[in-house]
Design an enzyme around this catalytic site. Structure first.
Site, PDB file in Angstrom:
ATOM      1  N   ASP A 332      14.308 -26.511 -15.280  1.00 20.98           N
ATOM      2  CA  ASP A 332      14.068 -26.353 -16.725  1.00 20.98           C
ATOM      3  C   ASP A 332      13.613 -27.695 -17.308  1.00 20.98           C
ATOM      4  OD1 ASP A 332      14.046 -25.095 -19.197  1.00 20.98           O
ATOM      5  OD2 ASP A 332      16.137 -25.639 -19.614  1.00 20.98           O
ATOM      6  N   GLU A 335       8.479 -29.862 -18.619  1.00 18.39           N
ATOM      7  CA  GLU A 335       7.103 -30.064 -19.130  1.00 18.39           C
ATOM      8  C   GLU A 335       6.650 -31.515 -19.006  1.00 18.39           C
ATOM      9  OE1 GLU A 335       9.602 -28.521 -20.740  1.00 18.39           O
ATOM     10  OE2 GLU A 335       8.939 -26.531 -20.137  1.00 18.39           O
ATOM     11  N   ASP A 439      12.019 -19.935 -23.981  1.00 17.54           N
ATOM     12  CA  ASP A 439      12.961 -19.632 -25.067  1.00 17.54           C
ATOM     13  C   ASP A 439      12.384 -18.660 -26.096  1.00 17.54           C
ATOM     14  OD1 ASP A 439      14.509 -21.381 -23.712  1.00 17.54           O
ATOM     15  OD2 ASP A 439      14.299 -23.027 -25.139  1.00 17.54           O
TER      16      ASP A 439
HETATM   17  C1  GLC Z   1      16.276 -24.674 -22.455  1.00 16.30           C
HETATM   18  C2  GLC Z   1      15.993 -23.485 -21.544  1.00 16.30           C
HETATM   19  C3  GLC Z   1      17.104 -22.475 -21.664  1.00 16.30           C
HETATM   20  C4  GLC Z   1      18.436 -23.140 -21.336  1.00 16.30           C
HETATM   21  C5  GLC Z   1      18.667 -24.342 -22.252  1.00 16.30           C
HETATM   22  C6  GLC Z   1      19.914 -25.132 -21.883  1.00 16.30           C
HETATM   23  O1  GLC Z   1      16.168 -24.327 -23.782  1.00 16.30           O
HETATM   24  O2  GLC Z   1      14.744 -22.911 -21.799  1.00 16.30           O
HETATM   25  O3  GLC Z   1      16.879 -21.366 -20.828  1.00 16.30           O
HETATM   26  O4  GLC Z   1      19.486 -22.233 -21.503  1.00 16.30           O
HETATM   27  O5  GLC Z   1      17.560 -25.218 -22.184  1.00 16.30           O
HETATM   28  O6  GLC Z   1      19.838 -25.596 -20.589  1.00 16.30           O
END
Ligand code: GLC
Length: 746
Positions: A332, A335, A439
């Site tokens: 995650d 980017e 998200d």
């Molecule tokens: C980001 C991710 C999400 C995750 C969060 C906390 O927003 O896209 O899926 O739950 O971070 O790690």
């Protein structure tokens, strides 16, 4: 003037100026087609097929560090572009490719997490053409009567990919940038997540509740709170005994996937930081200092994945996960995303500590960073010591991280299939990872838009995609969750996930009626496993996505270009989700062929719109006439049972169907240890013939007994033969059944 190189068959590489990439994502390519020509006529590029110009260059120029080429392709509609908001047909749009975390997915949000500088120009009665701008830099696109392709570079390298069909373009593009490998079978099951199951006992309770409520599930996700102060590759206080935790989960039949963000906390007492620092592994600012940004752990440095020694260090760092029984890795914030500014950061952390995170603030902070991308200020170094500005590496940062993560699997789990889920990526990311769309929010609008977003990804080569079922931000209600689960059961990747501070979203959160509906569709997903796994196999082999737009059936029918709220799942299933609250029916456009309502056998004719009922516990699903649907027995999780039975439902009178199976976990399928069967059914005047043959037989099959169900068999059956021998059948006036042991046939 560009240089033109015929790559092979139907692909030309055209290079304008002097573009540079730190990494080349393309692979050797072969193709038998030779009808395509690419020539310069009067100084302009022309792409000619069968004597007709299909694409012609109008202009090329450099302006402010951006190199642009303008082409025309008459009456084009545009599909692909990877992960983009909006509908399938992207005519009349402007897009930028720059991997970006912005959680407020408004209809016009651009760019998003993933950059795939590729699209397909389609027009009725013309060959579809794919255009891949092989640039890891920021790229820009404008589509309309003409189209512009631009890159922040001194030139641009384009691949022009001839179809003629849309699916051929997708297949050829994946030959060029790589195809998905067979994923572990368990990753096709239902998966349960939440930010966060933050103690081992909470995660175990969720797992037990899923079992006691008879809801099949394969995976539990651990979001950031399993770590020690968000330090990657550590286990925190609440997961003190990770190994015994994972063993207990395994006993219940669950796999564990843990989140890993790229930001490494700056902390002199933290092993990963220390080893990274001693390798000088981090991305630098222009002054040569480690670049620092704020993410969940506070001040972080970022690994320079462009370097192979850094990727190896990162891969090795996974030891603490894999030795404690972790099965998959969720990449995650890659980017990479940075929650910037001290004031906003402290506000976010204050709210997080209280468990009251406000997404508006998080969104604003991330959006602020989105404008300040540091593309010129941050630098990377490649293996030869060459310095690259961040803007040339940013779009492949997650791609390179996924490469490193795959290396970790090779190190610690040899001969096991990796499972990597990523948020960001670049063209070819499917070689390493599955993708989820980030998200989203618990809005009906997002339920609906996830269809064209995922189909766009599929048309850009990424087959294994899905969405946070129920929505991530905001508060879902029961109806939304039920409808989203009904739809999500037919997305390649199927995971329920929600944000901290939002209403709970597990299947039981909204009472019995909702839970019953959710269970029903999760069970249908498990029943359909043989069909789904086979669709994945063909996607792995040919690059054709598992989830497809209807225009794949007939690209000459322009009506199909704007069908955004129906989709095909594999070859034979059409899904028409409910996308509005309180709706108990919808209109469904029936495409080419005849389609049969899976629920009641009603037959629908092509090119008609029907009003179809769909009470809360039903989603309209149609099966293509003259096709077969392979199903199996119920299971708590995909690999629970060693032997299972196979059910083959035959819709119509004649059909050919394929079934793929392998061990579901190892890489042995690459050495031919798999079975691929062809089932063919033909109608005789007073009976049926069944032919089953193995196109490949390299694995001791899982399916024992086979039951073939001829739904709506219209005649009094006298004789059924199986591979030429008469076989007993049972006809109840509607359905004809035959049963046999698989081992007696093959
Ligand atoms: C980001 C991710 C999400 C995750 C969060 C906390 O927003 O896209 O899926 O739950 O971070 O790690």
């Amino acid at each position: 003037m560009p240089t033109i190189e015929k790559i092979n068959g139907s692909i030309f590489k055209v290079v304008y100026g002097n573009p540079t990439n730190p990494v080349d994502v393309t692979l050797p390519y072969e193709d038998a087609y030779s009808g395509l020509k690419c020539e310069e006529i009067n100084g302009k590029l022309q792409v000619i097929d069968a004597g007709k110009t299909i694409i012609s260059e109008k202009d090329s120029k450099v302006d402010g560090g951006i190199f642009s080429v303008t082409f025309s392709y008459e009456n084009a509609h545009f599909f692909g572009f990877g992960e983009k908001m909006g509908y399938l047909d992207k005519r009349g749009k402007h897009f930028k490719m720059q991997n970006m975390d912005n959680p407020l997915h408004t209809p016009d949000l651009d760019p998003m997490y993933i950059s795939i500088p590729f699209f397909i120009a389609v027009s009725p009665k013309k060959p579809a053409m794919g255009i891949f701008a092989n640039s890891t830099s920021y790229t820009f696109f404008k589509t309309g009567n003409d189209f512009d392709v631009s890159a922040k570079d001194d030139g641009i390298e384009l691949y022009l990919i001839y179809g003629p069909k849309v699916q051929d373009v997708v297949g050829k593009f994946t030959q060029l940038v790589g195809k998905m490998e067979m994923p572990p079978a368990w990753s096709l099951g239902y998966q349960q997540s939440r930010w966060s199951y933050s103690t081992a006992s909470e995660a175990l309770d969720i797992a037990k509740k899923l079992r006691s409520d008879d809801i099949p599930c394969d995976v539990i996700y651990l979001d950031i709170d399993y770590m020690d102060g968000y330090r990657v590759f550590t286990w925190g206080e609440n997961f003190k005994a990770p190994k015994s935790f994972s063993q207990e989960m395994k006993k219940l039949g669950f796999k564990i996937v843990t989140i890993i963000d790229p930001g490494v906390k700056v902390d002199e007492n933290y092993e990963i930081y220390k080893s990274g620092k001693s390798l000088d592994a981090f991305v630098k600012d222009r002054s040569g200092k480690d670049f620092t940004g704020y993410v969940w752990p506070g001040r972080c440095n970022f690994p320079d994945f462009l370097r192979s020694d850094v990727r190896e260090w990162w891969a090795k760092s996974h030891k603490s996960l894999f030795e404690n029984g972790v099965d998959g890795v969720w990449n995650d914030m890659n980017e990479p995303a940075i929650v910037w500014t001290d004031s906003k950061t402290s506000k976010v952390f204050e709210l997080m500590q209280k468990g009251e995170i406000d997404f508006q603030i998080l969104g604003e902070a991330k959006a602020f960073f989105a404008q300040e991308d540091f593309g010129d200020e941050i630098v990377h170094k490649d293996d030869k010591g060459k310095i690259w500005p961040h803007f040339k590496v940013r779009n492949i940062y997650a791609y390179l991280e996924a490469m490193a993560t795959k290396q970790a699997f090779e190190m610690y789990k040899p001969n096991k299939r990796p499972f990597i889920l990523t948020r960001a990526g670049f063209a070819g990311i499917q070689k390493y990872a599955a993708v989820w769309t980030g998200d989203n929010s618990s809005w009906w609008e997002h339920l609906e838009i996830e269809m064209p977003i995922s189909m766009g990804l599929g048309m850009s080569g990424v087959a294994f995609t899905g969405t946070d079922v129920g929505g991530f931000g905001g508060n879902a209600d029961g109806e939304l969750l039920a409808r989203w689960t009904e739809m999500g059961a037919f997305f390649p990747f199927f995971r329920n996930h929600s944000a901290i501070g939002t209403s709970r979203q597990e299947p039981w959160s909204f009472g019995k009626q909702i839970e019953d509906t959710i269970r029903k569709y999760i069970k249908l997903r498990y029943a359909l496993f043989p069909y789904i796994y086979t669709a994945f196999y063909f996607s792995h082999k040919d690059g054709v996505p598992v989830m497809r737009p209807l225009l794949f059936l007939d690209q000459d029918n322009e009506n199909l270009y704007s069908i955004n709220d129906e989709f095909l799942f594999g070859d034979s299933i059409l899904v028409a989700p409910i996308t509005r609250p309180n709706a108990t029916w919808r209109t469904v456009y029936i495409p080419k062929g005849k389609w049969i309502d899976m629920r009641n056998g009603n037959l629908y004719e092509e090119d008609h719109v029907y009003k179809i009922d769909a009470p809360l516990d039903e989603i309209p699903i149609f099966i293509k006439e003259n096709s077969m649907i392979f199903k199996t027995d119920p299971a708590n999780y995909i690999l629970e049972k060693e032997k299972m039975n196979l059910y083959v439902d035959i819709y119509g009178q004649e059909a050919v169907g394929y079934l793929y199976e392998d061990d579901g976990e190892t890489l042995d399928y690459k050495a031919g240890k798999y079975n691929l069967y062809e089932f063919a059914v033909g109608a005789l005047s007073q009976g049926y013939t069944i032919g089953i043959k193995a196109l490949n037989h390299g694995y001791v099959g899982k399916y024992k007994k086979v039951q073939m169900n001829f739904l709506n068999a219209p005649r009094q059956i006298i004789e059924v033969t199986l591979n030429g021998k008469k076989i007993e059948s049972h006809f109840d006036g509607k359905t004809l059944k035959v049963e046999f042991e698989m081992e007696d046939v093959i």
